[in-house]
Write a protein that holds these residues in place. Sequence first.
Motif: not given
Length: 194
Positions: A61, A65, A71-72, A75
Motif C-alpha cells: 500500500y 500511494r 493511490g492514497d 490504499a
Amino acid sequence: MPSDRGSRDVIDVLTGDHRRVKEMFVRVIALPPGDRRRRYVVASVITELMRHAEAEEKYLYPAVRAHVPDGDRLAAEKIADHALTRQTINELDGLDPSDARFDEVFRRLIGATREHLADEETNLFPRLAGACDTDTLHDLGTKVERARRATPVWPSVEPADVPPLGGWYGPGPVDHRGPGLDGRPATGSGPRTW
C-alpha cells in the motif's frame, strides 16, 4: 537497485497468497460442521490472511500511494477492508466449530475476502504493474515475502485439541517461520503470540 534474479515480483507473490487462501477456504467448507479439524484449518487461514495483510500494509500500500494515480484513496480502501477482516477474524476466533454461528461468520469472512482479493487482482495489481518498473516490482516481492515469514502464526488453537488433517501438519505446534516448501504450516516450537 537491480532485482534479484531468483525473486518473484510482488504481484506473483500476492496472487500466490490469494490462491492459497482460496484453497484453504475450500478445505474448511469440505469438513463436516462441528469437526474439530475445522478449527485448525481456520487458524491456518487466519494466519495466512494476517501475514498477507501485514505484508500488504507494510509494503504494497505504501507503493500504491507512491506510484499509482489516486493511490492514497485505493490504499485507504484496502486498509479499511483489512480492518473489517480483522473484526470478523476476532469474532470467528472465539467460536467453536460446533457453534451454530461458526459457519455464518466463516462464510462472511469468505465473502469479504474473496471480494477484496478479486478487486486487488482486477484493479489494484494491474494499476501497480503499469506504474512501476520490473525492478521495483521484484524488490517489493522480496520485501513482501520477507515480511510474511516474519509475521507469527495465529495463536488461538492448541495443537493437542486438534486431530491431524490429511494434507496438513498436526497435531504438533506450528511455528513462526511460515509455510514449508509445500505450502503447509511448518512445525516447531517457535513463538505462538500475535
